[in-house]
Design an enzyme around this catalytic site. Structure first.
Site, PDB file in Angstrom:
ATOM      1  CG  HIS A   1     -26.132 -13.549  -8.734  1.00  0.00           C
ATOM      2  ND1 HIS A   1     -25.304 -14.861  -9.185  1.00  0.00           N
ATOM      3  CD2 HIS A   1     -26.599 -12.861 -10.123  1.00  0.00           C
ATOM      4  CE1 HIS A   1     -25.254 -14.722 -10.694  1.00  0.00           C
ATOM      5  NE2 HIS A   1     -25.907 -13.489 -11.014  1.00  0.00           N
TER       6      HIS A   1
ATOM      7  CE  LYS B   1     -25.693 -15.752 -20.316  1.00  0.00           C
ATOM      8  NZ  LYS B   1     -25.698 -14.946 -19.083  1.00  0.00           N
TER       9      LYS B   1
ATOM     10  NE  ARG C   1     -22.663  -7.804 -14.049  1.00  0.00           N
ATOM     11  CZ  ARG C   1     -22.844  -8.959 -14.694  1.00  0.00           C
ATOM     12  NH1 ARG C   1     -21.845 -10.004 -14.042  1.00  0.00           N
ATOM     13  NH2 ARG C   1     -23.506  -9.055 -15.630  1.00  0.00           N
TER      14      ARG C   1
ATOM     15  CB  SER D   1     -22.144 -16.866 -13.218  1.00  0.00           C
ATOM     16  OG  SER D   1     -23.071 -16.349 -12.418  1.00  0.00           O
TER      17      SER D   1
HETATM   18  P1  ADP Z   1     -28.662 -13.686 -16.996  1.00  0.00           P
HETATM   19  O1  ADP Z   1     -28.316 -14.665 -18.057  1.00  0.00           O
HETATM   20  O2  ADP Z   1     -30.226 -13.726 -17.069  1.00  0.00           O
HETATM   21  O3  ADP Z   1     -28.230 -12.411 -17.309  1.00  0.00           O
HETATM   22  P2  ADP Z   1     -27.164 -13.737 -14.359  1.00  0.00           P
HETATM   23  O4  ADP Z   1     -27.361 -14.858 -13.579  1.00  0.00           O
HETATM   24  O5  ADP Z   1     -26.017 -13.742 -15.371  1.00  0.00           O
HETATM   25  O6  ADP Z   1     -28.385 -14.059 -15.485  1.00  0.00           O
HETATM   26  O7  ADP Z   1     -27.749 -12.420 -13.832  1.00  0.00           O
HETATM   27  C1  ADP Z   1     -28.983 -12.036 -13.269  1.00  0.00           C
HETATM   28  C2  ADP Z   1     -29.055 -10.665 -12.928  1.00  0.00           C
HETATM   29  O8  ADP Z   1     -27.954 -10.463 -11.834  1.00  0.00           O
HETATM   30  C3  ADP Z   1     -28.493  -9.667 -14.108  1.00  0.00           C
HETATM   31  O9  ADP Z   1     -29.434  -8.680 -14.057  1.00  0.00           O
HETATM   32  C4  ADP Z   1     -27.274  -9.332 -13.962  1.00  0.00           C
HETATM   33  O10 ADP Z   1     -26.758  -8.054 -14.567  1.00  0.00           O
HETATM   34  C5  ADP Z   1     -27.000  -9.466 -12.388  1.00  0.00           C
HETATM   35  N1  ADP Z   1     -25.641  -9.649 -11.900  1.00  0.00           N
HETATM   36  C6  ADP Z   1     -24.848 -10.626 -12.170  1.00  0.00           C
HETATM   37  N2  ADP Z   1     -23.700 -10.581 -11.552  1.00  0.00           N
HETATM   38  C7  ADP Z   1     -23.939  -9.451 -10.690  1.00  0.00           C
HETATM   39  C8  ADP Z   1     -23.155  -8.969  -9.772  1.00  0.00           C
HETATM   40  N3  ADP Z   1     -21.747  -9.163  -9.709  1.00  0.00           N
HETATM   41  N4  ADP Z   1     -23.317  -7.701  -9.272  1.00  0.00           N
HETATM   42  C9  ADP Z   1     -24.634  -7.287  -9.147  1.00  0.00           C
HETATM   43  N5  ADP Z   1     -25.654  -7.823 -10.141  1.00  0.00           N
HETATM   44  C10 ADP Z   1     -25.258  -8.816 -10.962  1.00  0.00           C
END
Ligand code: ADP
Length: 161
Positions: free
Chosen positions: A16, A40, A90, A128
């Protein structure tokens, strides 16, 4: 141009954070929008997530964070005055998921653009949920999350033991 980066950030990972840094080089202003109410079941409270994100972005002058109530991302973006929605990709699963959201958002708000950034190769397997799993079994998280997040996870898991 102002961009919003919405997500659960439960918790913020280096994947992130890398996206936030890259977006901060592309846009005049980036607002990290932390979802407080998703389908979630979150490990961290909105306030905890906010503290962790704020600590990670403290040296990025054009980045800020807000906690957002459950609402459509397009409404959030408009209220914040953002013209772009940044999300990360990803893998193909992310691509298909983001494509669906982006298509819907385009119908709801044609004036907003979704900007997808590809994850750095070293972060494509980072999520996460995986981080929480590793933390639960006391694995080393140093490469995957900012130090404050690692500490916060450790504390959570200790209180669970
Ligand atoms: P959500 O529940 O809205 O998907 P996340 O916190 O899981 O929230 O992810 C937010 C954004 O960050 C999403 O677009 C996800 O694809 C991206 N993301 C999550 N992990 C990574 C990572 N390791 N590298 C790049 N982008 C990521």
């Amino acid at each position: 141009m102002k961009a919003v980066f919405p997500g659960s950030f439960d918790p913020l990972t280096n994947g992130h954070l890398d996206l936030i840094k890259r977006a901060s080089g592309l846009f005049e202003e980036v607002i990290v929008a932390i979802a407080t109410n998703t389908s979630k079941q979150p490990l961290f409270s909105p306030q905890e997530k906010m503290t962790l994100v704020n600590s990670a972005i403290k040296d990025l002058p054009n980045v800020s964070a807000v906690a957002i109530p459950s609402d459509l991302t397009v409404n959030v973006a408009r209220k914040l005055g953002a013209k772009a929605i940044v999300r990360g990709v990803r893998n193909v699963q992310d691509f298909e998921y983001e494509q669906g959201i982006a298509a819907m958002n385009k119908q709801l708000a044609p004036d907003l653009e979704t900007i997808l950034l590809f994850a750095r190769p070293e972060y494509t397997l980072l999520s996460s949920s995986l981080i929480k799993e590793v933390a639960r079994f006391h694995g080393d998280l140093a490469k995957f999350v900012p130090a404050e997040v690692g500490l916060a996870l450790k504390k959570k898991m200790e209180s669970d033991d």
